[in-house]
Design an enzyme around this catalytic site. Sequence first.
Site, PDB file in Angstrom:
ATOM      1  N   LEU A 142       0.857  -1.178   0.000  1.00 18.55           N
ATOM      2  CA  LEU A 142       0.000   0.000   0.000  1.00 18.55           C
ATOM      3  C   LEU A 142       0.894   1.229   0.000  1.00 18.55           C
ATOM      4  O   LEU A 142       1.987   1.207   0.574  1.00 18.55           O
ATOM      5  CB  LEU A 142      -0.896   0.034   1.252  1.00 18.55           C
ATOM      6  CG  LEU A 142      -2.008  -1.012   1.386  1.00 18.55           C
ATOM      7  CD1 LEU A 142      -2.752  -0.784   2.693  1.00 18.55           C
ATOM      8  CD2 LEU A 142      -2.972  -0.959   0.208  1.00 18.55           C
ATOM      9  N   ASP A 143       0.429   2.307  -0.636  1.00 12.00           N
ATOM     10  CA  ASP A 143       1.169   3.556  -0.574  1.00 12.00           C
ATOM     11  C   ASP A 143       1.325   3.990   0.882  1.00 12.00           C
ATOM     12  O   ASP A 143       0.481   3.661   1.735  1.00 12.00           O
ATOM     13  CB  ASP A 143       0.430   4.663  -1.342  1.00 12.00           C
ATOM     14  CG  ASP A 143       0.349   4.381  -2.831  1.00 12.00           C
ATOM     15  OD1 ASP A 143       1.241   3.677  -3.344  1.00 12.00           O
ATOM     16  OD2 ASP A 143      -0.597   4.859  -3.472  1.00 12.00           O
ATOM     17  N   LYS A 144       2.359   4.742   1.163  1.00 15.71           N
ATOM     18  CA  LYS A 144       2.611   5.212   2.524  1.00 15.71           C
ATOM     19  C   LYS A 144       1.397   5.931   3.107  1.00 15.71           C
ATOM     20  O   LYS A 144       1.044   5.720   4.274  1.00 15.71           O
ATOM     21  CB  LYS A 144       3.818   6.153   2.526  1.00 15.71           C
ATOM     22  CG  LYS A 144       4.141   6.749   3.901  1.00 15.71           C
ATOM     23  CD  LYS A 144       5.367   7.639   3.853  1.00 15.71           C
ATOM     24  CE  LYS A 144       5.675   8.207   5.228  1.00 15.71           C
ATOM     25  NZ  LYS A 144       6.888   9.073   5.227  1.00 15.71           N
ATOM     26  N   ARG A 243      -5.875   6.143  -7.443  1.00 15.31           N
ATOM     27  CA  ARG A 243      -5.540   7.568  -7.451  1.00 15.31           C
ATOM     28  C   ARG A 243      -5.575   8.126  -8.878  1.00 15.31           C
ATOM     29  O   ARG A 243      -6.110   9.212  -9.124  1.00 15.31           O
ATOM     30  CB  ARG A 243      -4.166   7.769  -6.807  1.00 15.31           C
ATOM     31  CG  ARG A 243      -4.133   7.336  -5.342  1.00 15.31           C
ATOM     32  CD  ARG A 243      -2.728   7.232  -4.798  1.00 15.31           C
ATOM     33  NE  ARG A 243      -2.042   8.522  -4.811  1.00 15.31           N
ATOM     34  CZ  ARG A 243      -0.771   8.682  -4.436  1.00 15.31           C
ATOM     35  NH1 ARG A 243      -0.048   7.642  -4.047  1.00 15.31           N
ATOM     36  NH2 ARG A 243      -0.225   9.881  -4.476  1.00 15.31           N
TER      37      ARG A 243
END
Length: 302
Positions: A142-144, A243
């Site tokens: 997962l993205d930060k 996104r």
Amino acid sequence: MRKNQKNEPKRKADTFLHTVKEPMELLPFLLQTMAKSSRNSVKSILTRGQVTVNGKMVTQHNYPLQPGHTVAILTNQAALKESVLDGIEILHEDDDIIVITKDSGILSVAAKDQHEMTAYKQLKEYVKESNPYNKVFVVHRLDKDTSGIMLFAKSEDIKKKLQENWQEVVKERLYTTLVEGNVKKDQGKISSWLTESKTFKVYSSQVDNGGQHAITHYKKIRSNKNFTLLEVELETGRKNQIRVHMEELGHPVVGDKKYGSTVSPIKRLGLHATALALVHPRTGELMRFHSAAPQNFSTKLK
């Protein structure tokens, strides 16, 4: 199956529950109910805050107990999870996999700062506590700034089984997404090809340009004139897919400056991995895990 005897404690997850039968102080009660443990280990459990009375943590040795009080003792393993893990919580663990939920701001794996505690580093340390030879392997990321559910494997063999059969193994990946503006359609599908630039930004194309095909489904939960809360399901799992697709929809994820957002009402990225359903790589059991989206996702819609 043997019936539970009256004097045996009930167990709820990682906690043993005891009902007090007669007035006595807490430490003697624990020594009596934990007869197989040494006096020092019982005192340590009490000092570390692993004991609650009627839901309230108590460390006082001579705390007076009364009949009907419920004494809960958190196991050492459960206490270890709470003490060594920062910004992540274990939802499920067995011999093959670990499923966690992580906070926004926690990196999944790599960090420029070698001292930064990523989700991977923390789990690596956690599994070694019970056996120094234990390992953990990253299955997906997962993205930060994205919070929510992540899956890790406890052996390289299980990791390969999961990654090589990802489309067959994973039956559901749901995200809760807060986006800018009022999304008019109640539900929709976005299909495009994604390519990554040298500056690590992902771009979307409606025609096949040699990139990775990505499909995202979305459903409106509720909205006002400024924001919309969406349930988003991934048919494919590409880098930054949600996104990029939300920007293409004209409703970027709030707080996502990289992909078109101009506001940050919740002071973080409005993206949370809410649910993951998968077929267990060893048992074949269908398992579903859920992590509720942060409350502030909804407060902007009141």
